[in-house]
Design a protein around this motif. Structure first.
Motif, PDB file in Angstrom:
ATOM      1  N   ASP A 137       0.841  -1.199   0.000  1.00  0.00           N
ATOM      2  CA  ASP A 137       0.000   0.000   0.000  1.00  0.00           C
ATOM      3  C   ASP A 137       0.876   1.250   0.000  1.00  0.00           C
ATOM      4  OD1 ASP A 137      -2.286  -1.542   0.024  1.00  0.00           O
ATOM      5  OD2 ASP A 137      -2.535  -1.439   2.209  1.00  0.00           O
ATOM      6  N   GLY A 138       2.051   1.134   0.637  1.00  0.00           N
ATOM      7  CA  GLY A 138       2.968   2.261   0.651  1.00  0.00           C
ATOM      8  C   GLY A 138       3.449   2.622  -0.744  1.00  0.00           C
ATOM      9  N   TYR A 139       3.670   1.602  -1.571  1.00  0.00           N
ATOM     10  CA  TYR A 139       4.081   1.867  -2.963  1.00  0.00           C
ATOM     11  C   TYR A 139       2.915   2.480  -3.745  1.00  0.00           C
ATOM     12  CZ  TYR A 139       5.942   1.179  -7.651  1.00  0.00           C
ATOM     13  OH  TYR A 139       6.387   1.385  -8.936  1.00  0.00           O
ATOM     14  N   ARG A 140       1.700   1.978  -3.507  1.00  0.00           N
ATOM     15  CA  ARG A 140       0.545   2.541  -4.201  1.00  0.00           C
ATOM     16  C   ARG A 140       0.369   4.020  -3.852  1.00  0.00           C
ATOM     17  NH1 ARG A 140      -3.888   0.280  -6.451  1.00  0.00           N
ATOM     18  NH2 ARG A 140      -3.434  -1.766  -5.550  1.00  0.00           N
ATOM     19  N   ALA A 141       0.544   4.351  -2.561  1.00  0.00           N
ATOM     20  CA  ALA A 141       0.399   5.747  -2.148  1.00  0.00           C
ATOM     21  C   ALA A 141       1.462   6.631  -2.782  1.00  0.00           C
ATOM     22  CB  ALA A 141       0.467   5.838  -0.622  1.00  0.00           C
ATOM     23  N   LEU A 142       2.670   6.089  -2.909  1.00  0.00           N
ATOM     24  CA  LEU A 142       3.774   6.863  -3.476  1.00  0.00           C
ATOM     25  C   LEU A 142       3.663   6.994  -4.991  1.00  0.00           C
ATOM     26  CD1 LEU A 142       6.588   8.248  -3.218  1.00  0.00           C
ATOM     27  CD2 LEU A 142       7.585   5.953  -3.473  1.00  0.00           C
ATOM     28  N   MET A 143       3.419   5.874  -5.673  1.00  0.00           N
ATOM     29  CA  MET A 143       3.510   5.857  -7.125  1.00  0.00           C
ATOM     30  C   MET A 143       2.167   5.831  -7.846  1.00  0.00           C
ATOM     31  SD  MET A 143       6.671   6.146  -7.747  1.00  0.00           S
ATOM     32  CE  MET A 143       6.668   5.804  -9.510  1.00  0.00           C
ATOM     33  N   GLY A 144       1.087   5.567  -7.116  1.00  0.00           N
ATOM     34  CA  GLY A 144      -0.217   5.543  -7.770  1.00  0.00           C
ATOM     35  C   GLY A 144      -0.533   6.813  -8.540  1.00  0.00           C
ATOM     36  N   SER A 146       1.314   8.727 -10.078  1.00  0.00           N
ATOM     37  CA  SER A 146       2.149   8.868 -11.276  1.00  0.00           C
ATOM     38  C   SER A 146       1.498   8.250 -12.500  1.00  0.00           C
ATOM     39  CB  SER A 146       3.511   8.200 -11.052  1.00  0.00           C
ATOM     40  OG  SER A 146       3.394   6.780 -11.069  1.00  0.00           O
ATOM     41  N   GLY A 147       0.605   7.278 -12.288  1.00  0.00           N
ATOM     42  CA  GLY A 147      -0.027   6.574 -13.392  1.00  0.00           C
ATOM     43  C   GLY A 147       0.586   5.231 -13.698  1.00  0.00           C
ATOM     44  N   ILE A 148       1.652   4.875 -13.006  1.00  0.00           N
ATOM     45  CA  ILE A 148       2.334   3.622 -13.324  1.00  0.00           C
ATOM     46  C   ILE A 148       1.458   2.407 -13.065  1.00  0.00           C
ATOM     47  CG2 ILE A 148       3.413   3.320 -11.054  1.00  0.00           C
ATOM     48  CD1 ILE A 148       5.921   2.331 -12.501  1.00  0.00           C
ATOM     49  N   LEU A 149       0.473   2.532 -12.155  1.00  0.00           N
ATOM     50  CA  LEU A 149      -0.386   1.396 -11.820  1.00  0.00           C
ATOM     51  C   LEU A 149      -1.721   1.432 -12.562  1.00  0.00           C
ATOM     52  CD1 LEU A 149       0.221   1.267  -7.953  1.00  0.00           C
ATOM     53  CD2 LEU A 149       1.333  -0.093  -9.743  1.00  0.00           C
ATOM     54  N   ASP A 150      -1.877   2.357 -13.502  1.00  0.00           N
ATOM     55  CA  ASP A 150      -3.151   2.479 -14.209  1.00  0.00           C
ATOM     56  C   ASP A 150      -3.413   1.313 -15.154  1.00  0.00           C
ATOM     57  OD1 ASP A 150      -3.433   4.858 -12.915  1.00  0.00           O
ATOM     58  OD2 ASP A 150      -3.156   6.136 -14.685  1.00  0.00           O
ATOM     59  N   ALA A 151      -2.359   0.748 -15.727  1.00  0.00           N
ATOM     60  CA  ALA A 151      -2.523  -0.321 -16.713  1.00  0.00           C
ATOM     61  C   ALA A 151      -3.020  -1.598 -16.044  1.00  0.00           C
ATOM     62  CB  ALA A 151      -1.201  -0.590 -17.425  1.00  0.00           C
ATOM     63  N   ALA A 152      -3.700  -2.432 -16.824  1.00  0.00           N
ATOM     64  CA  ALA A 152      -4.161  -3.716 -16.301  1.00  0.00           C
ATOM     65  C   ALA A 152      -2.996  -4.593 -15.878  1.00  0.00           C
ATOM     66  CB  ALA A 152      -5.013  -4.426 -17.356  1.00  0.00           C
ATOM     67  N   HIS A 153      -1.905  -4.494 -16.615  1.00  0.00           N
ATOM     68  CA  HIS A 153      -0.682  -5.231 -16.291  1.00  0.00           C
ATOM     69  C   HIS A 153       0.480  -4.235 -16.284  1.00  0.00           C
ATOM     70  CE1 HIS A 153      -2.898  -8.964 -16.787  1.00  0.00           C
ATOM     71  NE2 HIS A 153      -3.318  -8.536 -17.960  1.00  0.00           N
ATOM     72  N   PRO A 154       0.683  -3.520 -15.186  1.00  0.00           N
ATOM     73  CA  PRO A 154       1.695  -2.466 -15.158  1.00  0.00           C
ATOM     74  C   PRO A 154       3.102  -3.000 -15.352  1.00  0.00           C
ATOM     75  CG  PRO A 154       0.804  -2.880 -12.951  1.00  0.00           C
ATOM     76  CD  PRO A 154      -0.046  -3.645 -13.913  1.00  0.00           C
ATOM     77  N   ASN A 155       3.912  -2.207 -16.039  1.00  0.00           N
ATOM     78  CA  ASN A 155       5.284  -2.593 -16.352  1.00  0.00           C
ATOM     79  C   ASN A 155       6.166  -1.355 -16.208  1.00  0.00           C
ATOM     80  OD1 ASN A 155       7.605  -2.753 -18.490  1.00  0.00           O
ATOM     81  ND2 ASN A 155       7.012  -4.877 -18.152  1.00  0.00           N
ATOM     82  N   VAL A 156       7.257  -1.475 -15.470  1.00  0.00           N
ATOM     83  CA  VAL A 156       8.080  -0.302 -15.187  1.00  0.00           C
ATOM     84  C   VAL A 156       8.780   0.228 -16.432  1.00  0.00           C
ATOM     85  CG1 VAL A 156       8.405  -0.855 -12.753  1.00  0.00           C
ATOM     86  CG2 VAL A 156      10.007  -1.766 -14.425  1.00  0.00           C
ATOM     87  N   LEU A 157       9.211  -0.655 -17.336  1.00  0.00           N
ATOM     88  CA  LEU A 157       9.854  -0.176 -18.554  1.00  0.00           C
ATOM     89  C   LEU A 157       8.852   0.509 -19.465  1.00  0.00           C
ATOM     90  CD1 LEU A 157      11.771  -2.932 -17.864  1.00  0.00           C
ATOM     91  CD2 LEU A 157      12.871  -2.038 -19.899  1.00  0.00           C
TER      92      LEU A 157
END
Length: 276
Positions: A137-144, A146-157
């Motif tokens: 949840d800490g990562y979601r709060a930090l990076m959510g 940003s949009g990185i978790l918007d995709a159905a299958h998020p990918n950092v690259l």
């Protein structure tokens, strides 16, 4: 066997070395900053024809002596020299280390429990293609945001190279991009899934990715610091630690505040702080 990868890696390193770096006189009229094949062949004590065959993938069995001579002539570091020898072994049909045949996208329950114990630290598990599999949840709060978790299958690259919001989030975007490509490149010679993903990413991202991919970088950091911009708490400096899990292609990344200001800022994202 990865056809052509040995020659392509050798060529990338030859083109990255200037004559001055290997003690040759600089010629103002040169059209290319890197070494010519003839120059490398002379320095390594091999014929131009033989070097050409290696680079073009027509000779896939260079001896250890030849490889060592080429590595010395190019002033390769230990990591690049080792990679050159490993590529030669794989190209010759010798198994070197584990080969990944399926992309892992599942995470064991014990690893999920470990992440729960790490709350509220921003942590995530990623596979060798950069797929984000589970996170705190800490990562979601930090990076959510940003949009990185918007995709159905998020990918950092994919986020880093394709989503324009990434450049606003990563203040050191160039370094982050370099390190992600270096991570991916370390497996390009042993896993067809890596090469397929790289082709897809090249089509979506263009030169920002393809130029880095063609350089065949190595040596991404497993620990260090990174600066991120968050829309609510501003800029934070985070130390990161990358831990290899027992699953061969899964890594756990833990983000920690790198200074007191960042620690105070992250605390504002925790439930009950009044800032979320």
């Amino acid at each position: 066997m990865v056809r052509g990868e040995l020659g392509a890696f050798l060529r990338s390193r030859r083109e990255a070395v200037t004559p001055a770096q290997v003690g040759l006189p600089a010629n103002p009229g040169r059209r290319t900053p890197g070494l010519r094949r003839a120059e490398l062949a002379t320095l390594a004590g091999v014929s131009v024809e033989y070097l050409t065959r290696i680079e073009q993938g027509r000779d896939t069995h260079p001896s250890a002596r030849v490889l060592s001579a080429l590595a010395t002539a190019l002033r390769l570091g230990a990591e690049d020299a080792e990679h050159l020898h490993r590529l030669a072994a794989v190209t010759s049909g010798i198994e070197v280390g584990p080969r990944i045949h399926e992309v892992t996208r599942t995470v064991r329950p014990s690893v999920r429990e470990l992440l729960a114990q790490l709350e509220p630290a921003p942590c995530f598990v990623v596979n060798h293609l950069g797929d984000l599999l589970v996170w705190t949840d800490g990562y979601r709060a930090l990076m959510g945001p940003s949009g990185i978790l918007d995709a159905a299958h998020p990918n950092v690259l994919w986020f880093t190279f394709v989503d324009p919001r990434a450049r606003a989030v990563y203040l050191d975007w160039e370094l982050v991009a370099d390190e992600h490509v270096a991570d991916l490149n370390e497996l390009r010679w042993s896993d067809p899934a890596v090469r397929a993903f790289a082709e897809e990413l090249t089509g979506a991202a263009g030169q920002s990715f393809s130029d880095r991919w063609q350089r065949r970088p190595l040596g991404s950091r497993r620990t260090g610091t990174r600066e991120l911009r968050h829309p609510e708490i501003g800029t934070v400096r985070l130390a990161f630690e990358t831990l290899q899990l027992s699953d061969p292609d899964l890594r756990l990344v833990v983000l920690l505040p790198a200074d007191d200001d960042s620690r105070d800022a992250l605390a504002k994202l925790q439930p009950g702080s009044g800032q979320t």
